[in-house]
Motif scaffolding. Sequence first.
Motif, PDB file in Angstrom:
ATOM      1  N   GLN A   9       0.852  -1.187   0.000  1.00 47.63           N
ATOM      2  CA  GLN A   9       0.000   0.000   0.000  1.00 47.63           C
ATOM      3  C   GLN A   9       0.884   1.231   0.000  1.00 47.63           C
ATOM      4  OE1 GLN A   9      -2.579   1.414  -0.965  1.00 47.63           O
ATOM      5  NE2 GLN A   9      -4.070   0.178   0.163  1.00 47.63           N
ATOM      6  N   GLN A  10       0.334   2.363  -0.386  1.00 46.58           N
ATOM      7  CA  GLN A  10       1.136   3.580  -0.387  1.00 46.58           C
ATOM      8  C   GLN A  10       1.432   4.006   1.061  1.00 46.58           C
ATOM      9  OE1 GLN A  10      -2.059   3.531  -0.972  1.00 46.58           O
ATOM     10  NE2 GLN A  10      -3.054   5.258   0.012  1.00 46.58           N
ATOM     11  N   THR A  14       0.118  12.314   4.107  1.00 48.61           N
ATOM     12  CA  THR A  14      -0.229  13.266   3.056  1.00 48.61           C
ATOM     13  C   THR A  14       0.115  14.659   3.555  1.00 48.61           C
ATOM     14  OG1 THR A  14      -1.976  14.051   1.571  1.00 48.61           O
ATOM     15  CG2 THR A  14      -2.618  13.566   3.829  1.00 48.61           C
TER      16      THR A  14
END
Length: 309
Positions: A9-10, A14
């Motif tokens: 997964q990333q 953010t």
Amino acid sequence: MSAPIQRNQQPGWTRFRHGDFECTVVTDGLLHMGPPRDTFPHADPQEIDRLLADAYLPTETIELDQNLLIVNTGRQLVLFDTGVGINAELGVKTFGKLTGRALSSMRAAGIAPEQIDVIALTHAHPDHCWGLVDDDGNKLYPNARVCINRVDMEYWTDLGNIRDTMSEHMKDHFRGAHLNILAYRDVITFLADGDEVVPGITAHLTPGHSPGHMVYRIASQGRALLNWGDLCHHQILLLKRPNWAFKFDSDSAAAAVSRLRVLDWACGENMEILSYHFPFPGRGHLRRNADGYDWLPTRLELEAPEALS
Ligand SMILES: [Zn+2]
């Protein structure tokens, strides 16, 4: 030949710009709260199921993200809450292996724990303060001072408040706060309603979920972002039914009073919200309607924020 299944997964972070401030949200991982009817104890179970199903959410368990906000004001790096942490006897034991990701998420975002100057806690519950120290009780943020409301700190760090009738999990609330927060006892700043944390960031008392729960208003260039911790745990259930109780409220009636007051304030000022437990990264706006409030998520930005002027 088929392509391999990736199973990864990333990274869990953010970044966005808020006025002159650069904000980063990092995850400490997903919390599974268990059956909704236990999590919202005074609500009608059928109404809970209907509201969740209408929003295409699972009805068998309540899932809560943990969104840790980090604000770089240009002069100081301020972390809001710490997640459940990496202690094998506390966070990992209680909340499982999906959690405890705060430090790795932070490092992936290019932030070292040593760089954090201030840790502003909304309250002293496990998923907010158990990430302050490692397994041996050593500070994970060696250069940070800790800001918290005095009532909240004194209540949760006092082992004399443990009662035999409490569950082991509830007893751990006190043990964990004692271990984590008192490691910073020489660098604690107590915050009262309206106090400034650093220029541009103010604390506001919102008691109920915890005796000294605080929310933080982050203002820059005429824009306001409200980091509201556990003022509201769920983007559907407690926005459509803001009077409902949450399982771990210290005083559910007071929590509802604080929630209604802040929802009204946030709408009145058109503030952007950073919500600790809403779907990652928990950033969005509120809109009042006939059935409580709607949650309007802000787009997840995939572009790097502009350079600060
Ligand atoms: Zn929480």
